[in-house]
Scaffold this motif. Structure first.
Motif, PDB file in Angstrom:
ATOM      1  N   LEU A   1     -27.794  33.193 -49.235  1.00  0.00           N
ATOM      2  CA  LEU A   1     -29.168  32.763 -49.494  1.00  0.00           C
ATOM      3  C   LEU A   1     -29.370  32.366 -50.947  1.00  0.00           C
ATOM      4  N   LEU A   2     -28.705  33.053 -51.881  1.00  0.00           N
ATOM      5  CA  LEU A   2     -28.828  32.693 -53.293  1.00  0.00           C
ATOM      6  C   LEU A   2     -28.215  31.326 -53.579  1.00  0.00           C
ATOM      7  N   GLY A   3     -27.305  30.899 -52.724  1.00  0.00           N
ATOM      8  CA  GLY A   3     -26.710  29.576 -52.865  1.00  0.00           C
ATOM      9  C   GLY A   3     -27.419  28.490 -52.071  1.00  0.00           C
ATOM     10  N   GLU A   4     -28.441  28.855 -51.330  1.00  0.00           N
ATOM     11  CA  GLU A   4     -29.210  27.897 -50.517  1.00  0.00           C
ATOM     12  C   GLU A   4     -30.217  27.192 -51.426  1.00  0.00           C
ATOM     13  N   PRO A   5     -30.093  25.868 -51.583  1.00  0.00           N
ATOM     14  CA  PRO A   5     -30.956  25.143 -52.516  1.00  0.00           C
ATOM     15  C   PRO A   5     -32.457  25.280 -52.264  1.00  0.00           C
ATOM     16  N   SER A   6     -32.884  25.484 -51.057  1.00  0.00           N
ATOM     17  CA  SER A   6     -34.314  25.542 -50.744  1.00  0.00           C
ATOM     18  C   SER A   6     -34.925  26.924 -50.939  1.00  0.00           C
ATOM     19  N   VAL A   7     -34.102  27.947 -51.117  1.00  0.00           N
ATOM     20  CA  VAL A   7     -34.624  29.292 -51.334  1.00  0.00           C
ATOM     21  C   VAL A   7     -34.954  29.437 -52.820  1.00  0.00           C
ATOM     22  N   ARG A   8     -36.244  29.590 -53.129  1.00  0.00           N
ATOM     23  CA  ARG A   8     -36.688  29.675 -54.527  1.00  0.00           C
ATOM     24  C   ARG A   8     -36.682  31.099 -55.056  1.00  0.00           C
ATOM     25  N   SER A   9     -36.903  32.068 -54.188  1.00  0.00           N
ATOM     26  CA  SER A   9     -36.811  33.472 -54.597  1.00  0.00           C
ATOM     27  C   SER A   9     -36.403  34.288 -53.383  1.00  0.00           C
TER      28      SER A   9
ATOM     29  N   ARG B   1     -28.758  24.402 -66.987  1.00  0.00           N
ATOM     30  CA  ARG B   1     -28.257  23.896 -68.264  1.00  0.00           C
ATOM     31  C   ARG B   1     -27.069  24.702 -68.782  1.00  0.00           C
ATOM     32  N   THR B   2     -26.576  25.645 -67.991  1.00  0.00           N
ATOM     33  CA  THR B   2     -25.417  26.434 -68.405  1.00  0.00           C
ATOM     34  C   THR B   2     -24.214  25.507 -68.569  1.00  0.00           C
ATOM     35  N   ALA B   3     -23.499  25.675 -69.669  1.00  0.00           N
ATOM     36  CA  ALA B   3     -22.326  24.839 -69.951  1.00  0.00           C
ATOM     37  C   ALA B   3     -21.248  25.047 -68.897  1.00  0.00           C
ATOM     38  N   THR B   4     -20.512  23.982 -68.612  1.00  0.00           N
ATOM     39  CA  THR B   4     -19.423  24.041 -67.634  1.00  0.00           C
ATOM     40  C   THR B   4     -18.413  25.120 -68.012  1.00  0.00           C
ATOM     41  N   ALA B   5     -18.089  25.225 -69.301  1.00  0.00           N
ATOM     42  CA  ALA B   5     -17.131  26.241 -69.750  1.00  0.00           C
ATOM     43  C   ALA B   5     -17.649  27.650 -69.464  1.00  0.00           C
ATOM     44  N   THR B   6     -18.946  27.869 -69.646  1.00  0.00           N
ATOM     45  CA  THR B   6     -19.543  29.178 -69.371  1.00  0.00           C
ATOM     46  C   THR B   6     -19.497  29.489 -67.883  1.00  0.00           C
TER      47      THR B   6
ATOM     48  N   LEU C   1     -17.059  32.508 -63.363  1.00  0.00           N
ATOM     49  CA  LEU C   1     -16.516  32.451 -62.002  1.00  0.00           C
ATOM     50  C   LEU C   1     -14.998  32.613 -61.961  1.00  0.00           C
ATOM     51  N   GLY C   2     -14.362  32.672 -63.128  1.00  0.00           N
ATOM     52  CA  GLY C   2     -12.924  32.895 -63.184  1.00  0.00           C
ATOM     53  C   GLY C   2     -12.083  31.724 -62.722  1.00  0.00           C
ATOM     54  N   VAL C   3     -12.584  30.495 -62.967  1.00  0.00           N
ATOM     55  CA  VAL C   3     -11.843  29.288 -62.602  1.00  0.00           C
ATOM     56  C   VAL C   3     -11.842  28.333 -63.795  1.00  0.00           C
ATOM     57  N   SER C   4     -11.142  27.219 -63.673  1.00  0.00           N
ATOM     58  CA  SER C   4     -11.054  26.262 -64.771  1.00  0.00           C
ATOM     59  C   SER C   4     -12.317  25.399 -64.874  1.00  0.00           C
ATOM     60  N   ARG C   5     -12.514  24.809 -66.063  1.00  0.00           N
ATOM     61  CA  ARG C   5     -13.646  23.889 -66.259  1.00  0.00           C
ATOM     62  C   ARG C   5     -13.532  22.696 -65.322  1.00  0.00           C
TER      63      ARG C   5
ATOM     64  N   GLN D   1     -21.615  30.841 -55.192  1.00  0.00           N
ATOM     65  CA  GLN D   1     -21.741  31.508 -56.492  1.00  0.00           C
ATOM     66  C   GLN D   1     -22.137  30.511 -57.573  1.00  0.00           C
ATOM     67  N   LEU D   2     -21.531  29.330 -57.547  1.00  0.00           N
ATOM     68  CA  LEU D   2     -21.852  28.280 -58.515  1.00  0.00           C
ATOM     69  C   LEU D   2     -23.306  27.843 -58.379  1.00  0.00           C
ATOM     70  N   LEU D   3     -23.758  27.634 -57.152  1.00  0.00           N
ATOM     71  CA  LEU D   3     -25.153  27.244 -56.920  1.00  0.00           C
ATOM     72  C   LEU D   3     -26.118  28.310 -57.418  1.00  0.00           C
ATOM     73  N   ALA D   4     -25.780  29.572 -57.205  1.00  0.00           N
ATOM     74  CA  ALA D   4     -26.643  30.658 -57.684  1.00  0.00           C
ATOM     75  C   ALA D   4     -26.751  30.632 -59.205  1.00  0.00           C
ATOM     76  N   LEU D   5     -25.634  30.408 -59.895  1.00  0.00           N
ATOM     77  CA  LEU D   5     -25.665  30.335 -61.361  1.00  0.00           C
ATOM     78  C   LEU D   5     -26.449  29.116 -61.840  1.00  0.00           C
ATOM     79  N   LEU D   6     -26.255  27.988 -61.196  1.00  0.00           N
ATOM     80  CA  LEU D   6     -26.982  26.773 -61.581  1.00  0.00           C
ATOM     81  C   LEU D   6     -28.473  26.909 -61.319  1.00  0.00           C
TER      82      LEU D   6
END
Length: 155
Positions: free
Chosen positions: A97-105, A31-36, A41-45, A21-26
């Motif tokens: 797949l959304l978290g797989e770094p090599s998948v662009r779309s 450039r999304t802020a850590t706090a955002t 994701l419902g976890v701490s910074r 989930q984190l990889l998909a957001l990144l």
């Protein structure tokens, strides 16, 4: 001639659901802020900061770049991977797949294949590693990959 970079699989990092989930957001906006990210994701910074540091140290996150148009990327291998999903595993497969770094779309399709993924790699060797990693995702039945050679535009 041997490449200096090592494939991601050398470090054997196990990615869990939060990592994906984190990889998909990144990937959507690095450039999304850590706090955002933490709030979404419902976890701490601190958890987010630690996860990002671990993903960077293990080679899952290789860096942060600007997204550019296809014609601006002269090097590397682009491929299209058609994917058949087993049973009702589509949501789980899409999440991975959304978290797989090599998948662009990633595209939902109809017909013989359930999903179509655009995959980028630096070389044929790296593409082979990426395809093997994707094929091992639980819920993927069959795949067929075609290397992108050229794009034609209608004017």
């Amino acid at each position: 001639m041997q490449s200096e970079s090592k494939p991601i699989t050398d470090k054997r990092v196990a990615l869990d659901d939060l990592d994906h989930q984190l990889l998909a957001l990144l990937r959507a906006n690095a450039r999304t802020a850590t706090a955002t990210l933490a709030k979404k994701l419902g976890v701490s910074r601190g958890t987010i900061a630690n996860r990002i540091a671990r993903l960077e140290a293990s080679g899952v996150i290789l860096g942060y770049t600007a997204q550019v148009g296809a014609d601006a990327e002269p090097s590397g291998i682009r491929a299209w991977m058609s994917i058949a999903v087993e049973g009702d595993k589509t949501r789980e497969v899409v999440k991975r797949l959304l978290g797989e770094p090599s998948v662009r779309s990633l595209h939902d399709t109809n017909g013989r294949w359930d999903l179509l993924a655009e995959v980028h790699a630096a070389s044929i060797g790296e593409l082979s590693v990426v395809l093997e990693r994707i094929r091992k995702i639980k819920g993927i039945g069959n795949t067929e990959t075609s290397i992108h050679l050229q794009t034609f535009r209608l004017s």
